[in-house]
Design a protein around this motif. Structure first.
Motif, short mmCIF file in Angstrom:
data_model
loop_
_atom_site.label_atom_id
_atom_site.label_comp_id
_atom_site.label_asym_id
_atom_site.label_seq_id
_atom_site.Cartn_x
_atom_site.Cartn_y
_atom_site.Cartn_z
N ILE A 36 -19.31 -19.13 25.34
CA ILE A 36 -19.41 -17.75 24.86
C ILE A 36 -18.24 -16.92 25.41
CG2 ILE A 36 -20.79 -15.63 25.00
CD1 ILE A 36 -23.29 -17.43 24.89
N LYS A 37 -17.86 -17.17 26.65
CA LYS A 37 -16.72 -16.45 27.23
C LYS A 37 -15.45 -16.66 26.42
CE LYS A 37 -18.17 -16.36 32.10
NZ LYS A 37 -17.90 -16.89 33.47
N ARG A 38 -15.30 -17.86 25.83
CA ARG A 38 -14.06 -18.20 25.11
C ARG A 38 -14.02 -17.65 23.69
NH1 ARG A 38 -14.88 -23.45 27.65
NH2 ARG A 38 -15.59 -24.34 25.69
N ILE A 39 -15.11 -17.09 23.19
CA ILE A 39 -15.13 -16.59 21.81
C ILE A 39 -14.02 -15.55 21.62
CG2 ILE A 39 -16.42 -15.18 20.15
CD1 ILE A 39 -18.99 -16.38 21.30
N VAL A 40 -13.23 -15.72 20.58
CA VAL A 40 -12.20 -14.74 20.23
C VAL A 40 -12.82 -13.71 19.29
CG1 VAL A 40 -9.97 -14.37 19.10
CG2 VAL A 40 -10.32 -16.39 20.55
N VAL A 41 -12.84 -12.45 19.73
CA VAL A 41 -13.47 -11.39 18.93
C VAL A 41 -12.45 -10.54 18.20
CG1 VAL A 41 -15.52 -11.30 20.39
CG2 VAL A 41 -13.57 -9.80 20.90
N ALA A 42 -11.21 -10.52 18.68
CA ALA A 42 -10.19 -9.66 18.09
C ALA A 42 -8.82 -10.06 18.65
CB ALA A 42 -10.48 -8.19 18.40
N TYR A 43 -7.80 -9.34 18.18
CA TYR A 43 -6.45 -9.50 18.71
C TYR A 43 -5.91 -8.12 19.07
CZ TYR A 43 -6.76 -14.25 16.90
OH TYR A 43 -7.16 -15.54 16.67
N ASP A 44 -5.05 -8.09 20.10
CA ASP A 44 -4.50 -6.79 20.50
C ASP A 44 -3.25 -6.46 19.68
OD1 ASP A 44 -2.37 -8.21 21.61
OD2 ASP A 44 -3.03 -7.96 23.68
N ARG A 45 -2.59 -5.37 20.05
CA ARG A 45 -1.45 -4.90 19.27
C ARG A 45 -0.25 -5.83 19.38
NH1 ARG A 45 -3.31 -0.08 22.01
NH2 ARG A 45 -4.71 1.08 20.62
N ASP A 46 -0.27 -6.71 20.40
CA ASP A 46 0.78 -7.72 20.53
C ASP A 46 0.35 -9.06 19.96
OD1 ASP A 46 2.53 -5.96 21.89
OD2 ASP A 46 1.44 -6.33 23.77
N ASN A 47 -0.77 -9.06 19.25
CA ASN A 47 -1.31 -10.25 18.59
C ASN A 47 -1.82 -11.30 19.58
OD1 ASN A 47 -1.95 -10.93 15.93
ND2 ASN A 47 -0.35 -12.47 15.82
N GLU A 48 -2.21 -10.86 20.77
CA GLU A 48 -2.81 -11.75 21.76
C GLU A 48 -4.33 -11.73 21.58
OE1 GLU A 48 -1.28 -13.76 24.02
OE2 GLU A 48 0.58 -13.17 23.01
N PRO A 49 -5.00 -12.90 21.74
CA PRO A 49 -6.45 -12.95 21.52
C PRO A 49 -7.23 -12.18 22.59
CG PRO A 49 -5.64 -15.05 22.35
CD PRO A 49 -4.44 -14.22 22.07
N ILE A 50 -8.30 -11.52 22.15
CA ILE A 50 -9.24 -10.83 23.02
C ILE A 50 -10.56 -11.58 22.95
CG2 ILE A 50 -10.46 -8.67 23.50
CD1 ILE A 50 -7.44 -8.49 23.93
N THR A 51 -11.14 -11.91 24.11
CA THR A 51 -12.34 -12.74 24.15
C THR A 51 -13.59 -11.94 24.50
OG1 THR A 51 -12.08 -13.28 26.49
CG2 THR A 51 -10.94 -14.71 24.88
#
Length: 561
Positions: free
Chosen positions: A224-239
């Motif tokens: 669950i911690k590894r789930i990618v929910v979005a990306y930031d303005r630099d296109n890095e994954p947010i978990t």
């Protein structure tokens, strides 16, 4: 002449005599302290049982799959239950492992997933409705992450999330097309950040896939911690971990993670747990239920959703890989009715004998048998009999199998329960005892993303090639940049055809599959390749099954199949 109307599945289930679930547990060598009781006939297995059985030798694992499904019905779950009952009639300690039905199909068109006729899991009404609340827990855990994500945006967005690159939707365990595309956060600054949103059906949630692939509570939280929910303005994954939602989501799943123990109509033990769809997820019951059953039983009979090109392929390449499972045999379900549809007969003409159409449909059966052989899995064809089948049509299938050296047995488990599956059970036992499984996945995890997809398309579907849209190519590059390229592939494809075109029934070959999107499910541990127009939130049909449902004056369900 008076025609006797057969009993409905619901009537058969309501007339059945169930044993208290404590007595079902005793058949497996378990005691009441090993159970968390949900009334008299349902229970969850405690974590102590799972830990205590870890060192036991595994039983034999039988995977039930089918040819591509049709509206005529194949009865895969019914055969799974009936085979388990038949094995117990042959004095084998068998356990059935099934997925939990989703309320969406139950209220919609497809129906439940508890078997049928005299090969059902009970209590059928509970299993097809709320059961032990697992679906609701998954819905709550998923939407907790959604709420935490939107709250993070509202409270200042410290992570710099790009609201145009949020990939985590909300979920609901019903077919509701009106929720596919919605706008949230309206009404002013006090009500959140306005943005486009959408709903998937709960069984399409990555949380569902995670629950069905985790092997411990620790593993569950880590995924669950590894789930990618979005990306930031630099296109890095947010978990999910970064927005602080993983702990609460895991807590909501603590009880749902325990396998559910019930029984079949003949009191065969059954673990019914988890329910990912096979066209958009991996389509298998929970890994923890299957692995626990293998420690408790001599034979474990489980199923994979839809046809062998979807559920069975994913069972082999995703579930078996993650869980280190080694299937001992495959049962491939086919029916005369489905073979005729794949052979060119319209649904309203299936009652008319057509041996030629059966012969045309057998090309599709041959392809699925060939695929199981490529995976190194000994296969038995279960010809699931319907009342409308003629002797000539049945003989066409049986004779063809014999001529092609394919093991086959007639299944009559819908009408005769375990007794109607004894020939199939004997064939499966003999196959396992005389043919050691040489199960080998068709691709290596070190293969490129493109090569993995191409291997599945060519070897399993019979395609000539795969094309990737510009969007899919861009997503593939991003997946590789994030280091996720070694994950297995979960193909999202129509179940009705070998191809990605649902209108092309029967045996297809030499076609091209188009991958339109690639989505990483990092928590679950696979990459989803979307083809065709696969909906993650189904809609209700014009005449949904829910129209016929209700209760009588005593509180008994009516109209539930």
């Amino acid at each position: 002449m008076t025609t006797i109307k057969p009993l409905s599945d619901l009537t058969i289930a309501q007339q059945a005599e169930m044993l208290p679930v404590k007595e079902i547990a005793e058949k497996l060598g378990l005691q009441e302290d090993d159970l968390d009781l949900y009334g008299k006939y349902k229970a969850k297995l405690s974590f102590d049982v799972i830990d205590r059985m870890a060192t036991r030798e595994d039983g034999k694992l039988i995977l039930v799959t089918a040819i591509n499904p049709t509206p005529a019905g194949e009865g895969k779950s019914t055969v799974t239950v009936g085979l388990g009952q038949a094995l117990n009639q042959l004095d084998k300690q068998a356990i059935v492992c099934l997925r939990e039905p989703s309320l969406g199909p139950t209220m919609g068109l497809k129906g439940g997933a508890a078997g049928g006729g005299f090969s059902q899991v009970l209590p059928m009404e509970d299993i097809n409705l709320h059961f032990t609340g697992d679906m609701h827990a998954i819905t709550a855990a998923h939407n907790t992450i959604s709420a935490m994500l939107d709250n993070h945006l509202h409270q200042g967005n410290d992570l710099g999330i790009d609201v145009r690159k949020i990939v985590w939707k909300r979920v609901l365990d019903l077919n509701d097309r009106a929720l596919r595309h919605v706008t949230i956060g309206l009404g002013g600054s006090a009500h959140g950040v306005p943005r486009e949103e959408g709903f998937d059906i709960t069984v399409a949630s990555e949380i569902m896939a995670i629950l069905c692939l985790a092997d411990s509570l620790t593993d569950l939280e880590a995924r669950i911690k590894r789930i990618v929910v979005a990306y930031d303005r630099d296109n890095e994954p947010i978990t999910a971990e970064q927005i602080g939602a993983a702990g609460a989501a895991t807590l909501l799943l603590k009880e749902a993670f325990k396998p559910n123990l019930v029984q079949t109509l003949e009191q065969t033990p059954a673990l019914v747990h988890g329910g990912p769809f096979a066209n958009i997820a991996h389509g298998c019951n929970s890994l923890i239920a299957t692995k626990t059953a293998l420690k408790l039983g001599e034979y474990v009979v489980t199923e994979a959703g839809f046809g062998a090109d979807l559920g069975a392929e994913k069972f082999c390449h995703i579930k078996s890989r993650i869980g280190k499972l080694n299937p001992d045999a495959v049962v491939l379900v086919a029916t005369v009715r489905a073979l005729k549809m794949h052979g060119g007969v319209a649904k309203d003409q299936l009652h008319v004998e057509n041996v030629g159409a059966v012969g045309n449909g057998l090309k599709l059966l041959a392809k699925h048998v060939e695929t199981m052989g490529k995976l190194g899995l000994p296969t038995v064809v279960a010809l699931n009999r319907f009342n409308s089948d003629t002797a000539e049509e049945l003989a066409a299938v049986l004779d063809w199998c014999e001529a092609n050296h394919i093991r086959v047995a007639l299944s009559e488990v819908w009408s005769n329960g375990g007794q109607g599956g004894r020939a199939l059970a004997e064939a499966v036992i003999d196959t396992i005892e005389s043919n050691e499984s040489s199960f080998t996945p068709l691709y290596a995890l070190t293969d490129s993303i493109e090569q993995k997809i191409l291997t599945i398309a060519r070897e399993v579907y019979g395609a000539a090639d795969v094309t990737f849209t510009a969007t899919a190519k861009k997503q593939m590059a991003q997946i590789e940049a994030n280091g996720w390229q070694s994950l297995p592939i979960c193909m999202a494809k129509t179940p009705f055809s070998l191809s990605d075109d649902p209108t092309k029934l029967g045996y297809q070959h030499g076609f091209t599959v188009t991958v339109r999107e690639l989505k990483p499910s990092v928590g679950a541990g696979f990459l989803v390749a979307l083809t065709g127009n696969v909906l993650t939130m189904p809609g209700l049909p014009k005449q949904p099954a829910a129209l016929n449902m209700g209760i009588d004056e005593t509180g008994k369900a009516i109209g539930l199949f």
